[in-house]
Scaffold this active site. Structure first.
Site, PDB file in Angstrom:
ATOM      1  N   ASP A  82       0.867  -1.170   0.000  1.00 29.37           N
ATOM      2  CA  ASP A  82       0.000   0.000   0.000  1.00 29.37           C
ATOM      3  C   ASP A  82       0.910   1.228   0.000  1.00 29.37           C
ATOM      4  O   ASP A  82       1.375   1.697   1.035  1.00 29.37           O
ATOM      5  CB  ASP A  82      -0.895  -0.014   1.241  1.00 29.37           C
ATOM      6  CG  ASP A  82      -1.878   1.153   1.276  1.00 29.37           C
ATOM      7  OD1 ASP A  82      -1.672   2.134   0.540  1.00 29.37           O
ATOM      8  OD2 ASP A  82      -2.843   1.076   2.051  1.00 29.37           O
ATOM      9  N   GLU A 174       1.568   2.201  13.200  1.00 24.56           N
ATOM     10  CA  GLU A 174       0.488   2.144  12.216  1.00 24.56           C
ATOM     11  C   GLU A 174      -0.579   1.259  12.830  1.00 24.56           C
ATOM     12  O   GLU A 174      -0.600   0.048  12.645  1.00 24.56           O
ATOM     13  CB  GLU A 174       1.015   1.597  10.885  1.00 24.56           C
ATOM     14  CG  GLU A 174       0.054   1.825   9.724  1.00 24.56           C
ATOM     15  CD  GLU A 174      -0.986   0.742   9.625  1.00 24.56           C
ATOM     16  OE1 GLU A 174      -1.992   0.805  10.392  1.00 24.56           O
ATOM     17  OE2 GLU A 174      -0.811  -0.158   8.812  1.00 24.56           O
ATOM     18  N   GLU A 183     -10.112  -3.599  15.675  1.00 27.19           N
ATOM     19  CA  GLU A 183      -8.917  -4.301  16.155  1.00 27.19           C
ATOM     20  C   GLU A 183      -8.372  -3.737  17.464  1.00 27.19           C
ATOM     21  O   GLU A 183      -7.552  -4.361  18.122  1.00 27.19           O
ATOM     22  CB  GLU A 183      -7.787  -4.312  15.113  1.00 27.19           C
ATOM     23  CG  GLU A 183      -8.138  -5.057  13.849  1.00 27.19           C
ATOM     24  CD  GLU A 183      -7.002  -5.063  12.844  1.00 27.19           C
ATOM     25  OE1 GLU A 183      -5.875  -4.675  13.195  1.00 27.19           O
ATOM     26  OE2 GLU A 183      -7.243  -5.454  11.704  1.00 27.19           O
ATOM     27  N   HIS A 352      -5.358   0.145   1.294  1.00 26.17           N
ATOM     28  CA  HIS A 352      -5.857  -1.193   1.618  1.00 26.17           C
ATOM     29  C   HIS A 352      -6.986  -1.128   2.637  1.00 26.17           C
ATOM     30  O   HIS A 352      -7.722  -2.099   2.796  1.00 26.17           O
ATOM     31  CB  HIS A 352      -4.723  -2.085   2.134  1.00 26.17           C
ATOM     32  CG  HIS A 352      -4.316  -1.805   3.535  1.00 26.17           C
ATOM     33  ND1 HIS A 352      -3.480  -0.775   3.881  1.00 26.17           N
ATOM     34  CD2 HIS A 352      -4.640  -2.426   4.701  1.00 26.17           C
ATOM     35  CE1 HIS A 352      -3.306  -0.775   5.192  1.00 26.17           C
ATOM     36  NE2 HIS A 352      -3.988  -1.764   5.714  1.00 26.17           N
TER      37      HIS A 352
END
Length: 408
Positions: A82, A174, A183, A352
């Site tokens: 990406d 990230e 998440e 992505h």
């Protein structure tokens, strides 16, 4: 409303449910100072934790499965390929080189170690690359292959458990999931901040904003649902209820264009990485009110985010100016200091992360200037905090609806 971009970033526009692609299988995730034990050439956590570390968030079976999924090279390949993501991070590191050069950095969820290497190339004195997944083994080999073992220390374990014996000047991570908060990796960044970051230190990215907007997407609905009306000349419309459930029960991660968006977006949540607390991530609620800019079938709501890379002068430690208020409507967060922004908006080059869409089972016809209002609540699943429960209420044209879904 927005113009569609011709930019290609190597991603297909095919929709998919969360759980289908590499990165959707889960995500990365030891406490105290730097470990004095070594294994396979890199630092590991102590087996015993001191008494003041007993309130650490326990590592569940779900967490272990999550970390295990990030040992798969495909996830890291997808993220590194990406270019918008990776090149923006590299540009942010070089833009903040004066804060990194000669300083101590921690990379939360380092994966293969590429951001740690960028920081070393920017002149960092020392980088602690932390990852709970077994990908840390490969990260350590990558570090050695690039002759950076004297600068980069790979710590194989959770941020809650690994040991670093000094304060750090910079935290880089990230951490963003689909819909920004999926998440729950931001919690690890907060933990690293509270444990190690010096006062006046830098967090990259420093701010994040989650947006939502109503969308129309007749092609998607036609491909998934109307297809069953005539299949090789056979009426298979009896399949349509099941098709709707299978296609739209869960959030869909896909790429839409700006032309699909019916209104200016609404700010669901602004995250200030310098001040946000872990408990704030448990549940996020906002009320919204949109006015459709066109006559069209309303098929659902899309969510996307941007993150901003700001130096300490823009951090609340040194007076952050005019952060956006959750719920305010704007195309993009005001950015008076021209900080570097990584955006996943429909009108920007694809990433992505794509966009996340909550589809209705049946579209609603809306007129130009018609109000669309309601509320949305995003909450961590009690079953697994890395899953997200979505409770969406919406009213339009005098009709009210509720949509419940789970992102897992």
């Amino acid at each position: 409303m927005y113009s569609s971009s011709d930019y290609s970033n190597g991603y297909h526009n095919e929709p998919h449910r969360v759980g289908a692609s590499h990165r959707e299988r889960a995500r990365r995730g030891v406490r105290g100072g730097r470990s004095r034990d070594c294994r396979d050439g890199f630092r590991v956590s102590k087996e015993q934790q001191s008494e003041d570390e007993q309130n650490v968030t326990p590592c569940t079976d779900f967490d272990m499965a999550y970390f295990h999924s990030y040992a798969h090279v495909g996830i890291h390949e997808e993220m590194i390929k990406d270019r918008v993501r990776t090149e923006t991070y590299r540009a942010a590191i070089m833009q903040h080189q004066s804060f990194i050069e000669g300083k101590v950095v921690v990379d939360v969820g380092c994966g293969t170690g590429i951001l740690s290497i960028f920081c070393a190339q920017a002149g960092a004195k020392r980088v602690y690359a932390v990852d709970a997944s077994d990908i840390a083994v490969q990260a350590n080999e990558v570090v050695k292959a690039n002759n950076l073992s004297d600068k980069i220390i790979v710590l194989h374990g959770r941020v809650e458990d690994v040991e670093i014996d000094e304060e750090v000047d910079v935290i880089i991570s990230e951490w963003m999931g689909y819909m920004l908060l999926y998440e729950s990796m931001l919690g690890s960044v907060i933990t690293a901040r509270d444990r190690w970051l010096k006062r006046g230190g830098v967090i990259l990215p420093s701010n994040a904003t989650l947006y939502m907007a109503p969308i129309t997407h007749p092609d998607r609905y036609s491909e998934s649902i109307d297809f069953w009306r005539n299949v090789y000349g056979i009426d298979m419309s009896a399949m349509m209820p099941l098709a709707k459930q299978c296609a739209f029960e869960e959030p869909s991660v896909e790429t839409i264009s700006g032309e699909n968006v019916l209104t200016w977006p609404h700010v669901v949540k602004h995250v200030d990485c310098y001040t946000i607390e872990i408990h704030e991530l448990e549940s996020v609620t906002t009320r919204y009110k949109f006015k459709s800019m066109m006559r069209a079938p309303l098929h659902g709501f899309a969510f996307w985010f941007d993150v901003e890379f700001s130096g300490p002068a823009m951090s609340p430690i040194n007076a952050l100016t005019n952060p956006p208020i959750d719920g305010s409507q704007s195309k993009k967060r005001t950015n008076p200091n021209d900080a570097l922004v990584l955006s996943t908006a429909p009108e920007d080059p694809p990433t992505h992360w794509q966009q996340t869409v909550i589809y209705f089972y049946d579209p609603i016809e809306v007129e130009q200037d018609q109000l669309i209002e309601g509320s949305v609540t995003l909450s961590q699943s009690k079953e697994n905090r890395r899953f997200m429960n979505i409770h969406l209420e919406y009213t339009s044209g005098g009709r009210s609806f509720v949509k419940e879904s789970v992102m897992r």
